[in-house]
Design a protein around this motif. Structure first.
Motif, PDB file in Angstrom:
ATOM      1  N   LEU A 199      58.809  75.484  20.383  1.00  0.00           N
ATOM      2  CA  LEU A 199      59.007  74.179  21.000  1.00  0.00           C
ATOM      3  C   LEU A 199      57.725  73.726  21.682  1.00  0.00           C
ATOM      4  O   LEU A 199      57.314  74.303  22.687  1.00  0.00           O
ATOM      5  CB  LEU A 199      60.147  74.247  22.014  1.00  0.00           C
ATOM      6  CG  LEU A 199      61.495  74.690  21.457  1.00  0.00           C
ATOM      7  CD1 LEU A 199      62.504  74.899  22.570  1.00  0.00           C
ATOM      8  CD2 LEU A 199      62.005  73.684  20.454  1.00  0.00           C
ATOM      9  N   LEU A 200      57.088  72.726  21.105  1.00  0.00           N
ATOM     10  CA  LEU A 200      55.870  72.135  21.635  1.00  0.00           C
ATOM     11  C   LEU A 200      55.952  70.619  21.465  1.00  0.00           C
ATOM     12  O   LEU A 200      56.725  70.130  20.630  1.00  0.00           O
ATOM     13  CB  LEU A 200      54.638  72.643  20.877  1.00  0.00           C
ATOM     14  CG  LEU A 200      54.242  74.090  21.073  1.00  0.00           C
ATOM     15  CD1 LEU A 200      53.333  74.537  19.949  1.00  0.00           C
ATOM     16  CD2 LEU A 200      53.548  74.259  22.399  1.00  0.00           C
ATOM     17  N   HIS A 201      55.144  69.888  22.212  1.00  0.00           N
ATOM     18  CA  HIS A 201      55.050  68.447  22.007  1.00  0.00           C
ATOM     19  C   HIS A 201      54.367  68.186  20.667  1.00  0.00           C
ATOM     20  O   HIS A 201      53.528  68.961  20.218  1.00  0.00           O
ATOM     21  CB  HIS A 201      54.251  67.788  23.130  1.00  0.00           C
ATOM     22  CG  HIS A 201      54.933  67.844  24.455  1.00  0.00           C
ATOM     23  ND1 HIS A 201      55.995  67.036  24.777  1.00  0.00           N
ATOM     24  CD2 HIS A 201      54.711  68.627  25.530  1.00  0.00           C
ATOM     25  CE1 HIS A 201      56.401  67.306  25.998  1.00  0.00           C
ATOM     26  NE2 HIS A 201      55.638  68.278  26.483  1.00  0.00           N
ATOM     27  N   GLN A 202      54.707  67.095  20.021  1.00  0.00           N
ATOM     28  CA  GLN A 202      54.141  66.764  18.712  1.00  0.00           C
ATOM     29  C   GLN A 202      52.621  66.655  18.775  1.00  0.00           C
ATOM     30  O   GLN A 202      51.928  67.056  17.845  1.00  0.00           O
ATOM     31  CB  GLN A 202      54.755  65.462  18.179  1.00  0.00           C
ATOM     32  CG  GLN A 202      54.430  65.178  16.732  1.00  0.00           C
ATOM     33  CD  GLN A 202      54.977  66.262  15.791  1.00  0.00           C
ATOM     34  OE1 GLN A 202      56.117  66.676  15.910  1.00  0.00           O
ATOM     35  NE2 GLN A 202      54.146  66.731  14.876  1.00  0.00           N
ATOM     36  N   LYS A 203      52.102  66.153  19.867  1.00  0.00           N
ATOM     37  CA  LYS A 203      50.651  66.033  20.032  1.00  0.00           C
ATOM     38  C   LYS A 203      49.994  67.424  20.036  1.00  0.00           C
ATOM     39  O   LYS A 203      48.947  67.628  19.433  1.00  0.00           O
ATOM     40  CB  LYS A 203      50.356  65.299  21.350  1.00  0.00           C
ATOM     41  CG  LYS A 203      48.953  64.824  21.498  1.00  0.00           C
ATOM     42  CD  LYS A 203      48.831  63.976  22.763  1.00  0.00           C
ATOM     43  CE  LYS A 203      47.442  63.402  22.881  1.00  0.00           C
ATOM     44  NZ  LYS A 203      47.289  62.569  24.072  1.00  0.00           N
ATOM     45  N   GLN A 204      50.632  68.383  20.708  1.00  0.00           N
ATOM     46  CA  GLN A 204      50.116  69.756  20.735  1.00  0.00           C
ATOM     47  C   GLN A 204      50.182  70.376  19.341  1.00  0.00           C
ATOM     48  O   GLN A 204      49.250  71.056  18.909  1.00  0.00           O
ATOM     49  CB  GLN A 204      50.923  70.623  21.697  1.00  0.00           C
ATOM     50  CG  GLN A 204      50.700  70.310  23.148  1.00  0.00           C
ATOM     51  CD  GLN A 204      51.589  71.146  24.040  1.00  0.00           C
ATOM     52  OE1 GLN A 204      52.795  71.250  23.808  1.00  0.00           O
ATOM     53  NE2 GLN A 204      50.990  71.742  25.061  1.00  0.00           N
ATOM     54  N   MET A 235      47.166  71.990  29.311  1.00  0.00           N
ATOM     55  CA  MET A 235      47.846  72.539  28.155  1.00  0.00           C
ATOM     56  C   MET A 235      47.926  74.059  28.235  1.00  0.00           C
ATOM     57  O   MET A 235      48.831  74.668  27.703  1.00  0.00           O
ATOM     58  CB  MET A 235      47.105  72.123  26.887  1.00  0.00           C
ATOM     59  CG  MET A 235      47.827  72.482  25.636  1.00  0.00           C
ATOM     60  SD  MET A 235      47.200  71.546  24.253  1.00  0.00           S
ATOM     61  CE  MET A 235      46.907  72.851  23.124  1.00  0.00           C
TER      62      MET A 235
END
Length: 158
Positions: free
Chosen positions: A88-93, A1
């Motif tokens: 802009l990031l992944h939803q989990k992040q 990450m």
């Protein structure tokens, strides 16, 4: 990450006071939603992230107070310099970062803004906790002592 900008990336702006003001616990690289004139303005290397911070709005992470000056040749299609911009990031992040912000009381501070190898604008966010005044003084003392040690070693070898 955690991914740091590589040597082939072009630095746009850097928040040098962030590591002095905060204990940075984790770095997160995020994309940023920009308009055409914002990208052109960034390519000239003009942006300031010193006053910027990231927070939650509408279930997503947004960056506020990021100043990207207007593009001179942008005419009526120009952008607003300090408008909020979506990260802009992944939803989990996003969920992980929001949990740490709400539960632990941490802050998302932009550390660097750069173009990666592919020419895409990225921002390096630091998840940190603010330092108290006495902790800042300790940081200054440690930095000065390390500088003095380097000078002593350098002069001792000559």
């Amino acid at each position: 990450m955690t991914e740091k900008p590589k040597n082939s990336s072009k630095l746009i702006a850097e928040n040098r006071k962030a590591r002095y003001e905060y204990f940075i616990q984790e770095d997160v690289e995020a994309g940023i939603v920009l308009t055409g004139t914002e990208v052109k303005s960034l390519r000239t290397g003009r942006a300031t992230i010193g006053d910027a911070h990231a927070a939650e709005m509408q279930g997503a992470l947004w960056i506020f107070n990021l100043n990207i000056p207007e593009y001179k040749a942008g005419n009526r299609f120009n952008h607003e310099p300090k408008r909020p911009r979506k990260l802009l990031l992944h939803q989990k992040q996003i969920n992980k970062l929001l949990g740490q912000i709400k539960i632990k009381g941490l802050t998302l501070i932009p550390l660097k803004m750069y173009f990666n190898e592919r020419g895409i604008a990225k921002i390096l966010l630091g998840l940190g906790k603010g330092k108290k005044e006495y902790e800042k003084r300790e940081t200054i003392k440690k930095r000065d002592w390390q500088r003095e040690q380097r000078e002593l070693l350098k002069n001792g070898k000559n």
